[in-house]
Design a protein around this motif. Structure first.
Motif, short mmCIF file in Angstrom:
data_model
loop_
_atom_site.label_atom_id
_atom_site.label_comp_id
_atom_site.label_asym_id
_atom_site.label_seq_id
_atom_site.Cartn_x
_atom_site.Cartn_y
_atom_site.Cartn_z
N MET A 1 59.91 21.68 35.91
CA MET A 1 59.20 21.06 34.78
C MET A 1 59.10 22.36 34.19
O MET A 1 58.51 23.38 34.43
N LEU A 2 59.71 22.55 32.81
CA LEU A 2 59.53 23.40 31.76
C LEU A 2 58.36 23.04 30.64
O LEU A 2 58.32 21.87 30.25
N PHE A 3 57.53 24.24 30.59
CA PHE A 3 56.55 24.16 29.52
C PHE A 3 56.36 25.18 28.59
O PHE A 3 56.64 26.35 29.04
N LEU A 4 56.58 25.03 27.22
CA LEU A 4 56.05 26.04 26.20
C LEU A 4 54.48 26.07 26.35
O LEU A 4 53.88 25.18 26.03
N VAL A 5 54.24 27.64 26.45
CA VAL A 5 52.62 27.73 26.45
C VAL A 5 52.27 28.70 25.57
O VAL A 5 52.85 29.86 25.59
N GLU A 6 51.69 28.43 24.63
CA GLU A 6 51.16 29.30 23.58
C GLU A 6 49.63 29.66 23.77
O GLU A 6 48.73 29.17 24.03
N MET A 7 49.33 30.96 23.98
CA MET A 7 47.99 31.63 24.44
C MET A 7 47.32 32.51 23.27
O MET A 7 48.27 33.56 22.97
N THR A 8 46.23 32.27 22.81
CA THR A 8 45.69 33.16 21.82
C THR A 8 44.32 33.58 22.59
O THR A 8 43.66 32.64 23.19
N VAL A 9 43.98 35.09 22.67
CA VAL A 9 43.00 35.49 23.36
C VAL A 9 41.88 35.98 22.27
O VAL A 9 42.33 36.48 21.54
N GLN A 10 40.68 35.77 22.44
CA GLN A 10 39.70 36.25 21.80
C GLN A 10 38.45 36.68 22.71
O GLN A 10 37.48 35.72 23.00
N ILE A 11 38.44 38.08 23.13
CA ILE A 11 37.39 38.34 23.90
C ILE A 11 36.08 38.77 23.13
O ILE A 11 36.24 39.38 22.03
N PRO A 12 34.96 38.18 23.60
CA PRO A 12 33.74 38.32 22.75
C PRO A 12 33.40 39.65 22.53
O PRO A 12 33.31 40.72 23.58
N ALA A 13 32.65 40.05 21.30
CA ALA A 13 32.32 41.64 21.48
C ALA A 13 31.06 42.00 22.27
O ALA A 13 30.63 42.99 22.77
N THR A 14 30.39 40.67 22.83
CA THR A 14 29.47 41.17 23.84
C THR A 14 30.33 41.49 25.36
O THR A 14 29.25 41.99 26.00
N VAL A 15 31.38 41.56 25.70
CA VAL A 15 32.08 41.76 26.68
C VAL A 15 32.18 43.33 26.45
O VAL A 15 32.80 43.72 25.50
N SER A 16 31.85 44.36 27.43
CA SER A 16 31.99 45.71 27.17
C SER A 16 33.30 46.05 27.31
O SER A 16 34.04 45.33 27.89
N ALA A 17 33.62 47.19 26.55
CA ALA A 17 35.12 47.63 26.86
C ALA A 17 35.55 47.95 28.18
O ALA A 17 36.78 47.72 28.59
N GLU A 18 34.64 48.31 29.16
CA GLU A 18 35.05 48.59 30.54
C GLU A 18 35.63 47.33 31.04
O GLU A 18 36.20 47.19 31.96
N GLU A 19 34.65 46.19 30.86
CA GLU A 19 34.86 44.98 31.58
C GLU A 19 36.24 44.41 30.97
O GLU A 19 37.00 43.86 31.84
N ALA A 20 36.28 44.25 29.74
CA ALA A 20 37.58 43.89 29.04
C ALA A 20 38.89 44.59 29.58
O ALA A 20 39.85 43.95 30.00
N ASP A 21 38.70 45.97 29.89
CA ASP A 21 39.78 46.60 30.54
C ASP A 21 40.12 46.24 31.75
O ASP A 21 41.20 46.18 32.23
N ARG A 22 39.14 45.95 32.60
CA ARG A 22 39.20 45.52 34.17
C ARG A 22 39.88 44.10 34.15
O ARG A 22 40.89 43.89 34.88
N ILE A 23 39.32 43.26 33.12
CA ILE A 23 39.84 42.01 32.99
C ILE A 23 41.55 41.83 32.58
O ILE A 23 42.16 41.30 33.16
N LYS A 24 41.93 42.78 31.49
CA LYS A 24 43.10 43.01 31.20
C LYS A 24 44.31 43.56 32.31
O LYS A 24 45.46 43.01 32.37
#
Length: 91
Positions: free
Chosen positions: A1-24
């Motif tokens: 089964m094929l799906f078109l998936v559109e994803m938009t990311v909004q990381i909150p400002a409350t997430v530290s830069a280090e944590e955001a980098d780890r998640i990415k």
């Protein structure tokens, strides 16, 4: 089964830069593993936005939901899923 998936990311400002980098980093590794497995067939960046357009090739709706919900960035995403069917004029 094929799906078109559109994803938009909004990381909150409350997430530290280090944590955001780890998640990415985790997100990149997971996305590449799914691509190597043939589940994430195509991945395109949407220019000018922290967003992508992707094609997933999976066995079921449940499998797609499971794969998407395991994305490390999933808690920070808005996701739009569109099921795809072969067009009668496609060659």
């Amino acid at each position: 089964m094929l799906f078109l998936v559109e994803m938009t990311v909004q990381i909150p400002a409350t997430v530290s830069a280090e944590e955001a980098d780890r998640i990415k980093r985790e997100e990149k590794a997971y996305a590449q593993a799914l691509q190597h497995a043939g589940k994430w067939s195509h991945l395109w960046l949407v220019v000018g936005r922290y967003a992508n357009v992707s094609i997933f090739d999976v066995d079921s709706n449940d499998e797609l939901h499971s794969l998407l919900s395991q994305l490390p960035l999933f808690p920070y995403m808005t996701i739009l899923v569109t099921p795809l069917a072969r067009h009668p004029s496609a060659i």
